[in-house]
Design a protein around this motif. Structure first.
Motif, short mmCIF file in Angstrom:
data_model
loop_
_atom_site.label_atom_id
_atom_site.label_comp_id
_atom_site.label_asym_id
_atom_site.label_seq_id
_atom_site.Cartn_x
_atom_site.Cartn_y
_atom_site.Cartn_z
N ALA A 61 0.83 -1.21 0.00
CA ALA A 61 0.00 0.00 0.00
C ALA A 61 0.87 1.26 0.00
O ALA A 61 0.55 2.24 -0.68
CB ALA A 61 -0.93 0.00 1.21
N LYS A 62 1.98 1.24 0.72
CA LYS A 62 2.86 2.41 0.76
C LYS A 62 3.69 2.52 -0.51
O LYS A 62 3.88 3.62 -1.04
CB LYS A 62 3.78 2.35 1.97
N GLY A 63 4.18 1.41 -1.02
CA GLY A 63 4.98 1.44 -2.24
C GLY A 63 6.09 2.46 -2.19
O GLY A 63 6.83 2.54 -1.21
N LEU A 64 6.19 3.28 -3.21
CA LEU A 64 7.23 4.31 -3.29
C LEU A 64 6.69 5.70 -2.95
O LEU A 64 7.29 6.71 -3.32
CB LEU A 64 7.87 4.30 -4.68
N MET A 65 5.58 5.75 -2.21
CA MET A 65 5.00 7.04 -1.81
C MET A 65 6.03 7.88 -1.06
O MET A 65 6.79 7.37 -0.24
CB MET A 65 3.83 6.83 -0.85
N PHE A 90 -2.68 -0.28 -10.08
CA PHE A 90 -1.72 0.44 -9.26
C PHE A 90 -2.06 1.91 -9.42
O PHE A 90 -2.61 2.31 -10.43
CB PHE A 90 -0.28 0.19 -9.76
N TRP A 91 -1.73 2.70 -8.43
CA TRP A 91 -1.93 4.13 -8.55
C TRP A 91 -0.69 4.83 -8.05
O TRP A 91 0.19 4.22 -7.45
CB TRP A 91 -3.18 4.59 -7.84
N MET A 92 -0.63 6.13 -8.30
CA MET A 92 0.56 6.90 -7.98
C MET A 92 0.28 7.96 -6.92
O MET A 92 0.95 8.99 -6.86
CB MET A 92 1.10 7.53 -9.27
N LEU A 117 2.47 8.04 -14.27
CA LEU A 117 2.86 9.42 -14.01
C LEU A 117 2.65 9.77 -12.54
O LEU A 117 1.71 9.29 -11.90
CB LEU A 117 2.04 10.36 -14.89
N PRO A 118 3.50 10.65 -11.98
CA PRO A 118 3.38 11.05 -10.58
C PRO A 118 2.03 11.70 -10.29
O PRO A 118 1.41 12.29 -11.17
CB PRO A 118 4.50 12.07 -10.39
N CYS A 119 1.61 11.59 -9.03
CA CYS A 119 0.39 12.27 -8.57
C CYS A 119 0.65 12.79 -7.17
O CYS A 119 0.64 12.03 -6.21
CB CYS A 119 -0.81 11.33 -8.56
N ASN A 123 -5.65 14.74 -2.71
CA ASN A 123 -6.95 14.10 -2.92
C ASN A 123 -6.72 12.84 -3.76
O ASN A 123 -6.49 12.92 -4.96
CB ASN A 123 -7.90 15.07 -3.62
N SER A 124 -6.79 11.69 -3.12
CA SER A 124 -6.48 10.44 -3.80
C SER A 124 -7.39 10.18 -5.01
O SER A 124 -6.98 9.53 -5.96
CB SER A 124 -6.56 9.27 -2.83
N SER A 125 -8.61 10.72 -4.99
CA SER A 125 -9.52 10.48 -6.11
C SER A 125 -9.07 11.20 -7.39
O SER A 125 -9.57 10.91 -8.47
CB SER A 125 -10.94 10.92 -5.74
N GLN A 126 -8.11 12.10 -7.27
CA GLN A 126 -7.59 12.81 -8.45
C GLN A 126 -6.41 12.08 -9.10
O GLN A 126 -5.87 12.55 -10.09
CB GLN A 126 -7.19 14.22 -8.07
N CYS A 127 -6.03 10.95 -8.53
CA CYS A 127 -4.89 10.21 -9.07
C CYS A 127 -5.37 9.09 -9.98
O CYS A 127 -6.33 8.38 -9.66
CB CYS A 127 -4.06 9.61 -7.93
N ALA A 128 -4.69 8.94 -11.10
CA ALA A 128 -5.03 7.89 -12.07
C ALA A 128 -4.75 6.51 -11.49
O ALA A 128 -3.86 6.33 -10.67
CB ALA A 128 -4.22 8.09 -13.34
#
Length: 172
Positions: A61-65, A90-92, A117-119, A123-128
């Motif tokens: 869940a944390k990944g490379l955040m 996956f999301w960014m 692409l970075p995000c 607001n997580s809902s704005q991330c692809a």
């Protein structure tokens, strides 16, 4: 008398903190995935990497955040016990580094590679969300352009240095 009461309280708090830190698995560090060597074998060469293995749901869940940089030959390998479906994403969210992700089967054969692409949005809902498009057991995130620069593509293979196939004839 007041200062001794504060000293006892401070010692009690310190003892509680030490007890809680002992609850972690031996040799582990909080929120730090294990780092291992691995390689990618293509038809013509082998590329050596250093990856962090995200095995637990918390690590995945944390990944490379929050990372602001990633060395060229370093990445994160997401490991799943069960095969993940093609629609798994996956999301960014809060990931600041442009990445490429290679999806591989249980044998390490790369099935697909995608750009992400970075995000930096709060607001997580704005991330692809990026769907794999293939079933997979492993997902390897690397700095964007890593796979293209080395002509790594579907059909090439991820190999752990701990396996019987070590990384022969590496380019690095």
């Amino acid at each position: 008398m007041t200062s001794s009461r504060y000293s006892i309280r401070a010692i009690s708090i310190l003892a509680a903190m030490l007890a809680l830190s002992a609850c972690r698995a031996p040799g582990s560090t909080e929120n730090t995935p294990e780092t291992v060597g691995m390689c990618i074998q293509t038809a013509t060469t082998t590329h050596k990497l250093v990856v962090e293995r995200a095995v637990t749901s918390t690590e995945r869940a944390k990944g490379l955040m929050g990372r602001e940089a990633l060395q060229e030959d370093h990445g994160m390998l997401f490991v799943y016990d069960e095969e993940r479906p093609p629609e798994a994403t996956f999301w960014m969210y809060r990931t600041f580094i442009p990445l490429d992700i290679a999806y591989a089967d249980a044998n390490g054969t790369i099935k697909a590679i995608k750009k992400m692409l970075p995000c930096a949005s709060d607001n997580s809902s704005q991330c692809a969300h990026y769907a794999a498009g293939v079933s997979y057991h492993l997902a390897l995130e690397m700095p964007q352009g890593y796979f293209r620069k080395r002509s790594i593509s579907a059909g090439d293979r991820l190999v752990s240095e701990g396996s019987t196939s070590r990384c022969p004839n590496t380019d690095a």
